[in-house]
Design a protein around this motif. Structure first.
Motif, PDB file in Angstrom:
ATOM      1  N   VAL A 116     -58.007 -11.888 -15.127  1.00 26.65           N
ATOM      2  CA  VAL A 116     -58.332 -12.444 -13.810  1.00 26.65           C
ATOM      3  C   VAL A 116     -59.833 -12.636 -13.598  1.00 26.65           C
ATOM      4  O   VAL A 116     -60.232 -13.201 -12.578  1.00 26.65           O
ATOM      5  CB  VAL A 116     -57.750 -11.573 -12.667  1.00 26.65           C
ATOM      6  CG1 VAL A 116     -56.232 -11.557 -12.715  1.00 26.65           C
ATOM      7  CG2 VAL A 116     -58.308 -10.159 -12.717  1.00 26.65           C
ATOM      8  N   TYR A 117     -60.652 -12.213 -14.547  1.00 28.28           N
ATOM      9  CA  TYR A 117     -62.081 -12.504 -14.439  1.00 28.28           C
ATOM     10  C   TYR A 117     -62.359 -13.979 -14.722  1.00 28.28           C
ATOM     11  O   TYR A 117     -63.320 -14.549 -14.203  1.00 28.28           O
ATOM     12  CB  TYR A 117     -62.866 -11.629 -15.416  1.00 28.28           C
ATOM     13  CG  TYR A 117     -64.355 -11.867 -15.384  1.00 28.28           C
ATOM     14  CD1 TYR A 117     -65.119 -11.447 -14.298  1.00 28.28           C
ATOM     15  CD2 TYR A 117     -65.000 -12.506 -16.446  1.00 28.28           C
ATOM     16  CE1 TYR A 117     -66.498 -11.671 -14.269  1.00 28.28           C
ATOM     17  CE2 TYR A 117     -66.369 -12.728 -16.420  1.00 28.28           C
ATOM     18  CZ  TYR A 117     -67.116 -12.306 -15.326  1.00 28.28           C
ATOM     19  OH  TYR A 117     -68.474 -12.525 -15.301  1.00 28.28           O
ATOM     20  N   LEU A 118     -61.505 -14.601 -15.528  1.00 32.09           N
ATOM     21  CA  LEU A 118     -61.721 -15.995 -15.915  1.00 32.09           C
ATOM     22  C   LEU A 118     -61.246 -16.931 -14.808  1.00 32.09           C
ATOM     23  O   LEU A 118     -60.201 -16.714 -14.202  1.00 32.09           O
ATOM     24  CB  LEU A 118     -60.971 -16.296 -17.214  1.00 32.09           C
ATOM     25  CG  LEU A 118     -61.385 -15.435 -18.419  1.00 32.09           C
ATOM     26  CD1 LEU A 118     -60.551 -15.798 -19.638  1.00 32.09           C
ATOM     27  CD2 LEU A 118     -62.875 -15.584 -18.716  1.00 32.09           C
ATOM     28  N   PRO A 119     -61.994 -18.001 -14.543  1.00 28.06           N
ATOM     29  CA  PRO A 119     -61.686 -18.882 -13.406  1.00 28.06           C
ATOM     30  C   PRO A 119     -60.286 -19.474 -13.416  1.00 28.06           C
ATOM     31  O   PRO A 119     -59.687 -19.659 -12.356  1.00 28.06           O
ATOM     32  CB  PRO A 119     -62.753 -19.985 -13.525  1.00 28.06           C
ATOM     33  CG  PRO A 119     -63.899 -19.329 -14.224  1.00 28.06           C
ATOM     34  CD  PRO A 119     -63.276 -18.373 -15.195  1.00 28.06           C
ATOM     35  N   VAL A 135     -57.091   0.091  -5.885  1.00 27.27           N
ATOM     36  CA  VAL A 135     -57.086   0.170  -7.347  1.00 27.27           C
ATOM     37  C   VAL A 135     -56.562  -1.162  -7.870  1.00 27.27           C
ATOM     38  O   VAL A 135     -55.618  -1.727  -7.315  1.00 27.27           O
ATOM     39  CB  VAL A 135     -56.189   1.321  -7.872  1.00 27.27           C
ATOM     40  CG1 VAL A 135     -56.274   1.398  -9.401  1.00 27.27           C
ATOM     41  CG2 VAL A 135     -56.571   2.655  -7.259  1.00 27.27           C
ATOM     42  N   PHE A 136     -57.176  -1.654  -8.951  1.00 30.24           N
ATOM     43  CA  PHE A 136     -56.661  -2.850  -9.609  1.00 30.24           C
ATOM     44  C   PHE A 136     -56.548  -2.569 -11.103  1.00 30.24           C
ATOM     45  O   PHE A 136     -57.541  -2.228 -11.752  1.00 30.24           O
ATOM     46  CB  PHE A 136     -57.575  -4.057  -9.374  1.00 30.24           C
ATOM     47  CG  PHE A 136     -56.924  -5.368  -9.718  1.00 30.24           C
ATOM     48  CD1 PHE A 136     -56.282  -6.119  -8.751  1.00 30.24           C
ATOM     49  CD2 PHE A 136     -56.927  -5.842 -11.030  1.00 30.24           C
ATOM     50  CE1 PHE A 136     -55.662  -7.319  -9.059  1.00 30.24           C
ATOM     51  CE2 PHE A 136     -56.313  -7.044 -11.354  1.00 30.24           C
ATOM     52  CZ  PHE A 136     -55.676  -7.783 -10.367  1.00 30.24           C
ATOM     53  N   PHE A 137     -55.326  -2.689 -11.635  1.00 31.43           N
ATOM     54  CA  PHE A 137     -55.058  -2.449 -13.045  1.00 31.43           C
ATOM     55  C   PHE A 137     -55.058  -3.780 -13.799  1.00 31.43           C
ATOM     56  O   PHE A 137     -54.419  -4.742 -13.374  1.00 31.43           O
ATOM     57  CB  PHE A 137     -53.704  -1.773 -13.237  1.00 31.43           C
ATOM     58  CG  PHE A 137     -53.618  -0.382 -12.686  1.00 31.43           C
ATOM     59  CD1 PHE A 137     -54.064   0.708 -13.418  1.00 31.43           C
ATOM     60  CD2 PHE A 137     -53.084  -0.146 -11.425  1.00 31.43           C
ATOM     61  CE1 PHE A 137     -53.986   2.000 -12.907  1.00 31.43           C
ATOM     62  CE2 PHE A 137     -52.995   1.133 -10.904  1.00 31.43           C
ATOM     63  CZ  PHE A 137     -53.447   2.207 -11.649  1.00 31.43           C
ATOM     64  N   THR A 138     -55.759  -3.813 -14.925  1.00 35.11           N
ATOM     65  CA  THR A 138     -55.793  -5.014 -15.754  1.00 35.11           C
ATOM     66  C   THR A 138     -55.376  -4.680 -17.179  1.00 35.11           C
ATOM     67  O   THR A 138     -55.682  -3.598 -17.688  1.00 35.11           O
ATOM     68  CB  THR A 138     -57.201  -5.640 -15.785  1.00 35.11           C
ATOM     69  OG1 THR A 138     -57.225  -6.721 -16.734  1.00 35.11           O
ATOM     70  CG2 THR A 138     -58.262  -4.622 -16.188  1.00 35.11           C
ATOM     71  N   ALA A 139     -54.699  -5.625 -17.827  1.00 37.42           N
ATOM     72  CA  ALA A 139     -54.294  -5.449 -19.220  1.00 37.42           C
ATOM     73  C   ALA A 139     -55.364  -5.942 -20.186  1.00 37.42           C
ATOM     74  O   ALA A 139     -55.132  -5.952 -21.394  1.00 37.42           O
ATOM     75  CB  ALA A 139     -52.978  -6.180 -19.480  1.00 37.42           C
ATOM     76  N   LYS A 140     -56.510  -6.346 -19.667  1.00 37.58           N
ATOM     77  CA  LYS A 140     -57.595  -6.835 -20.510  1.00 37.58           C
ATOM     78  C   LYS A 140     -58.729  -5.814 -20.518  1.00 37.58           C
ATOM     79  O   LYS A 140     -59.462  -5.667 -19.528  1.00 37.58           O
ATOM     80  CB  LYS A 140     -58.106  -8.193 -20.010  1.00 37.58           C
ATOM     81  CG  LYS A 140     -57.005  -9.234 -19.856  1.00 37.58           C
ATOM     82  CD  LYS A 140     -56.186  -9.412 -21.130  1.00 37.58           C
ATOM     83  CE  LYS A 140     -54.969 -10.281 -20.903  1.00 37.58           C
ATOM     84  NZ  LYS A 140     -54.026 -10.245 -22.021  1.00 37.58           N
TER      85      LYS A 140
END
Length: 346
Positions: A116-119, A135-140
């Motif tokens: 989600v960092y990528l536009p 809290v935000f969990f990311t798989a990256k």
């Protein structure tokens, strides 16, 4: 925080009601989460044009879905302790702000398997609402190691790998299966993936590919040994293919900066034999040449495919150990749901 009680959860998906999200279903099955589909109405051809004009958030089906979803969340305010949001592109900042202004505000928890960092994976809606997530969990993992999510407003961003759906992804072995002895890939078409499977085809390997995104240009340029089918395999059809293919290829999406992907766990969970791109995350989850085979480039990919096609007993041994690793290390979304609830409850 939730001593002596199971938290009430409202889980918001990123798709239509019929689309199954394994993590959301695990929260429903284990914690009784209410499930709210992110989309109520199916997009149409007009909506594609509205997106190109940057008007989709104002008019059309997408805007209608946004209004409906946010209205539903606020209507349920006070009836959930955790608002769990998949991806986060559909919930307005003003909605989360209103929830935070309640006398007993719910925890706002996000999770995304995408970068989600990528536009191309985020939106103004997500960027505006980022500060309101607890809290935000990311798989990256790059989102965390590079400080990317904190730089766009998430105050507590954490890495959490993907997993497999234990309801869907399980061994379904078939005697005399059509997939026996076949090399397969199931996934979206990208140029890098096309070049790799076409290289195998050019070197005498018949490769069968399913999924969306395999363009007319790819089909025109495909070697006769590359068999491209026009639709994805889903549900049990997907698990049957993974369970019975001689070799399941596991490619990563460069557009998503993957170091692992859902197939990383889905193939072994089905007791399928996996040949995957070599990354430090893959090597952490499955031991090389013991639970999976890895490659760095096209030449090594061809070498591994040729080697293991001639060794069915070795493939069965490796795939059985990989399935056992999935179970013993609790790589399922059922366990991941437990991890999320435990982490946000402390």
């Amino acid at each position: 925080m939730f001593k002596n009680k199971t938290p009430r959860i409202l889980a918001v998906t990123a798709g239509l009601p019929a689309k199954r999200n394994p993590l959301v279903m695990a929260l429903h099955d284990k914690y009784g989460a209410q499930v709210q589909a992110g989309k109520r109405f199916q997009d149409n051809r007009l909506d594609r044009y509205l997106r190109k004009l940057n008007l989709a958030g104002l008019i059309g089906t997408h805007a209608k879905n946004l209004r409906s979803l946010n209205h539903e969340i606020l209507k349920r305010a006070g009836h959930f302790d955790i608002l769990f949001i998949v991806k986060g592109n559909f919930v307005y900042a003003k909605t989360l702000k209103k929830l935070k202004q309640m006398s007993i505000p719910p925890l706002i928890v996000g999770w995304s398997p995408d970068d989600v960092y990528l536009p191309h994976n985020n939106s103004k809606v997500l960027l505006d609402s980022a500060p309101y997530f607890d809290v935000f969990f990311t798989a990256k993992s790059l989102n965390i190691s590079n400080g990317e999510l904190s730089s766009i407003g998430f105050k507590d961003a954490r890495f959490l790998k993907q997993g497999f759906d234990s309801v869907v992804h399980r061994p379904i072995k078939e005697k005399d299966s059509w997939f026996t002895d076949k090399v397969t890939f199931i996934g979206f078409g990208e140029q890098d993936r096309f070049e790799k499977v076409n290289y195998l085809a050019q070197n005498g390997i018949i490769v069968h590919v399913w999924g969306n995104g395999w363009t007319k240009k790819m089909r025109r340029n495909a070697h006769p040994n590359l068999k491209i089918y026009g639709s994805p395999l889903l549900g049990d059809d997907y698990s049957i293919a993974l369970s019975n293919s001689a070799i399941n290829l596991c490619f990563l999406r460069k557009l998503n900066r993957d170091l692992h992907t859902s197939r990383t766990f889905e193939i072994p969970a089905c007791e399928g034999f996996m040949v995957a791109e070599r990354t430090h995350e893959h090597s952490e989850y499955f031991e090389e040449d013991v639970e999976a085979a890895y490659f760095d480039d096209e030449a090594e990919l061809l070498s591994k495919v040729l080697y293991y096609l001639d060794r069915p007993d070795k493939r069965r041994e490796i795939s059985a150990l990989a399935r056992r690793r999935c179970i013993d290390n609790r790589y399922s979304y059922s366990h991941i749901a437990d991890v999320i609830i435990q982490e946000v409850s402390n």
